[in-house]
Scaffold this active site. Structure first.
Site, PDB file in Angstrom:
ATOM      1  N   LYS A 110      -0.001  15.895  -9.822  1.00 42.77           N
ATOM      2  CA  LYS A 110      -1.537  15.278  -9.573  1.00 42.77           C
ATOM      3  C   LYS A 110      -1.898  14.964 -11.101  1.00 42.77           C
ATOM      4  CE  LYS A 110      -3.378  16.926  -5.523  1.00 42.77           C
ATOM      5  NZ  LYS A 110      -4.027  17.935  -4.696  1.00 42.77           N
ATOM      6  N   LYS A 189       6.655   3.528   2.550  1.00 41.72           N
ATOM      7  CA  LYS A 189       5.813   4.263   3.445  1.00 41.72           C
ATOM      8  C   LYS A 189       4.111   4.001   3.207  1.00 41.72           C
ATOM      9  CE  LYS A 189       3.953   9.197   2.885  1.00 41.72           C
ATOM     10  NZ  LYS A 189       2.847   9.322   2.460  1.00 41.72           N
ATOM     11  N   LYS A 192      -2.454   4.950   1.121  1.00 39.23           N
ATOM     12  CA  LYS A 192      -3.516   3.984   0.469  1.00 39.23           C
ATOM     13  C   LYS A 192      -3.556   3.813  -0.839  1.00 39.23           C
ATOM     14  CE  LYS A 192      -6.303   8.009   0.442  1.00 39.23           C
ATOM     15  NZ  LYS A 192      -5.395   8.924   1.113  1.00 39.23           N
TER      16      LYS A 192
HETATM   17  P1  ADP Z   1      -1.994   8.700   1.643  1.00 39.60           P
HETATM   18  O1  ADP Z   1      -0.807   8.788   1.317  1.00 39.60           O
HETATM   19  O2  ADP Z   1      -2.509   7.460   2.202  1.00 39.60           O
HETATM   20  O3  ADP Z   1      -2.885   9.095   0.422  1.00 39.60           O
HETATM   21  P2  ADP Z   1      -2.447  11.272   2.485  1.00 39.60           P
HETATM   22  O4  ADP Z   1      -1.748  11.888   1.725  1.00 39.60           O
HETATM   23  O5  ADP Z   1      -3.977  11.395   2.611  1.00 39.60           O
HETATM   24  O6  ADP Z   1      -2.192   9.820   2.840  1.00 39.60           O
HETATM   25  O7  ADP Z   1      -2.153  11.687   4.186  1.00 39.60           O
HETATM   26  C1  ADP Z   1      -2.995  12.554   5.016  1.00 39.60           C
HETATM   27  C2  ADP Z   1      -2.081  12.850   6.405  1.00 39.60           C
HETATM   28  O8  ADP Z   1      -1.631  11.796   6.715  1.00 39.60           O
HETATM   29  C3  ADP Z   1      -0.900  13.672   6.040  1.00 39.60           C
HETATM   30  O9  ADP Z   1      -0.967  14.754   6.795  1.00 39.60           O
HETATM   31  C4  ADP Z   1       0.122  12.820   5.825  1.00 39.60           C
HETATM   32  O10 ADP Z   1       1.431  13.484   6.153  1.00 39.60           O
HETATM   33  C5  ADP Z   1      -0.295  11.780   6.857  1.00 39.60           C
HETATM   34  N1  ADP Z   1       0.292  10.456   6.412  1.00 39.60           N
HETATM   35  C6  ADP Z   1      -0.057   9.619   5.466  1.00 39.60           C
HETATM   36  N2  ADP Z   1       0.877   8.597   5.369  1.00 39.60           N
HETATM   37  C7  ADP Z   1       1.711   8.835   6.222  1.00 39.60           C
HETATM   38  C8  ADP Z   1       2.781   7.847   6.755  1.00 39.60           C
HETATM   39  N3  ADP Z   1       2.833   6.586   6.200  1.00 39.60           N
HETATM   40  N4  ADP Z   1       3.457   8.121   7.806  1.00 39.60           N
HETATM   41  C9  ADP Z   1       3.232   9.599   8.331  1.00 39.60           C
HETATM   42  N5  ADP Z   1       2.246  10.011   8.176  1.00 39.60           N
HETATM   43  C10 ADP Z   1       1.624   9.718   7.015  1.00 39.60           C
END
Ligand code: ADP
Ligand code: TRP
Length: 320
Positions: A110, A189, A192
């Site tokens: 982070k 992957k 956001k």
């Molecule tokens: P981002 O990568 O968009 O910031 P987060 O890290 O906030 O997403 O993820 C929130 C939840 O959604 C977590 O439990 C994460 O494992 C799941 N998640 C996020 N992106 C994916 C993805 N592309 N495929 C599967 N699970 C995902």
């Protein structure tokens, strides 16, 4: 079995969140005692202003309720409505060696991403341990990136238990390896932070536009298309059973349709899947007072458990 998880509210949810986190959670509540909270104390570490944090917290509540978190089955609350967790956080800090925190990957990641290196960010895993240990939880469903935090939680609990008696249950991470990584519109992957996400709740036209942006090869119309490795197919497959996948594969091979057709089809699949959730969401957005009531009910239930646990903890360590 008691299962607990914290949701980081950080903006709009996407299809990756839906299949990777939300849907599995909604399924868990059917045969587990599920505790779910919106981790707004944690979000504070990366929050820019009050209005955004407030909005993200409420949005997450609305979205999770719309997707199917049932407040009659699941204890669902906002972390800061059960502030007992902060008292435990301080107490657990005494049982947290500096070296343990210094080894945390997520802190380094982070900071590398530009989040200010505050004490809150550094001690984040202790608060997460408090979230979990306060509720005598057995399993914690998390993504792979959170597994180290669960190990730290166990280390802290063991240290406490050794010195002051067996007060805390040792929780285990529940990592669902079966949940595939959902690809974004560029095949990487979906995230956001990569700008490649398809948001969960879009209007129909922008949703179609977003689907149209999915990168595909440039086979001319009339020629058979390769479904293997096609990002459109991979996304569509998430919504289909085996028969549906076979049918879609046949359509790719037939050569009668182009990528434009499949992008339309994908939009329809997403639109259909979320029809009920969309209706519920429209309702909750119109009735935010009901959402607040649901959260208050969850906080009351969680607060009672937290009070009972904290009484034991205070007694055990000698707080008058
Ligand atoms: P981002 O990568 O968009 O910031 P987060 O890290 O906030 O997403 O993820 C929130 C939840 O959604 C977590 O439990 C994460 O494992 C799941 N998640 C996020 N992106 C994916 C993805 N592309 N495929 C599967 N699970 C995902
Ligand atoms: N740290 C978790 C995340 O970033 C969110 C979280 C906070 C959590 N407290 C928790 C998850 C307790 C599980 C249990 O996703």
């Amino acid at each position: 079995m008691r299962v607990l998880t914290g949701i980081q509210a950080s903006g709009k949810l996407h299809i990756g969140n839906y299949f990777g986190a939300m849907k599995p959670m909604v399924q868990l509540q059917e045969d587990h005692e599920l505790f779910t909270f919106i981790a707004n104390y944690h979000s504070l570490t990366s929050s820019k202003d009050a209005q955004t944090l407030r909005q993200y917290t409420l949005d997450a509540a609305v979205d999770y309720l719309s997707i199917g978190i049932d407040p009659n089955k699941t204890t669902f609350w906002v972390q800061s409505h059960v502030p007992q967790v902060l008292e435990l956080y301080w107490i657990l800090s005494k049982f947290t060696p500096m070296g343990l925190l210094e080894r945390a990957h997520s802190y380094k990641d982070k900071v590398a991403k530009g989040i200010p290196a505050s004490h809150a960010l550094f001690s984040y895993p202790v608060l997460m341990a408090a979230d979990i240990l306060l509720f005598d939880v057995e399993k914690v469903p998390v993504g792979k990136d959170q597994v180290q935090h669960l190990e730290m939680t166990r280390d802290i609990a063991i240290k406490f238990n050794n010195e002051y008696g067996e007060l805390f249950k040792l929780p285990e991470a529940m990592v669902n390896d079966e949940v595939a990584t959902i690809p974004g519109i560029d095949g990487q992957k979906m995230s956001k932070s990569y700008g490649n996400a398809i948001d969960l709740f879009m209007d129909e036209k922008p949703l179609q536009k977003r689907c149209n942006k999915i990168i595909s090869s440039s086979t001319p119309l009339g020629e058979p298309l390769e479904w293997e490795g096609c990002h459109i197919y991979n996304l569509a497959a998430l919504f289909l059973d085996e028969e549906g996948k076979k049918e879609l594969q046949a359509r790719y091979k037939s050569g009668k349709e182009g990528y434009g057709h499949f992008k339309k089809y994908l939009k329809e699949l997403i639109w259909e899947e979320l029809a009920e959730a969309r209706e519920k969401r429209a309702y909750y957005l119109e009735h935010l007072d009901e959402v607040q009531d649901i959260l208050a009910m969850g906080a009351k239930r969680a607060g009672e458990i937290a009070d009972a646990k904290m009484a034991k903890v205070r007694e055990a360590i000698g707080l008058l």
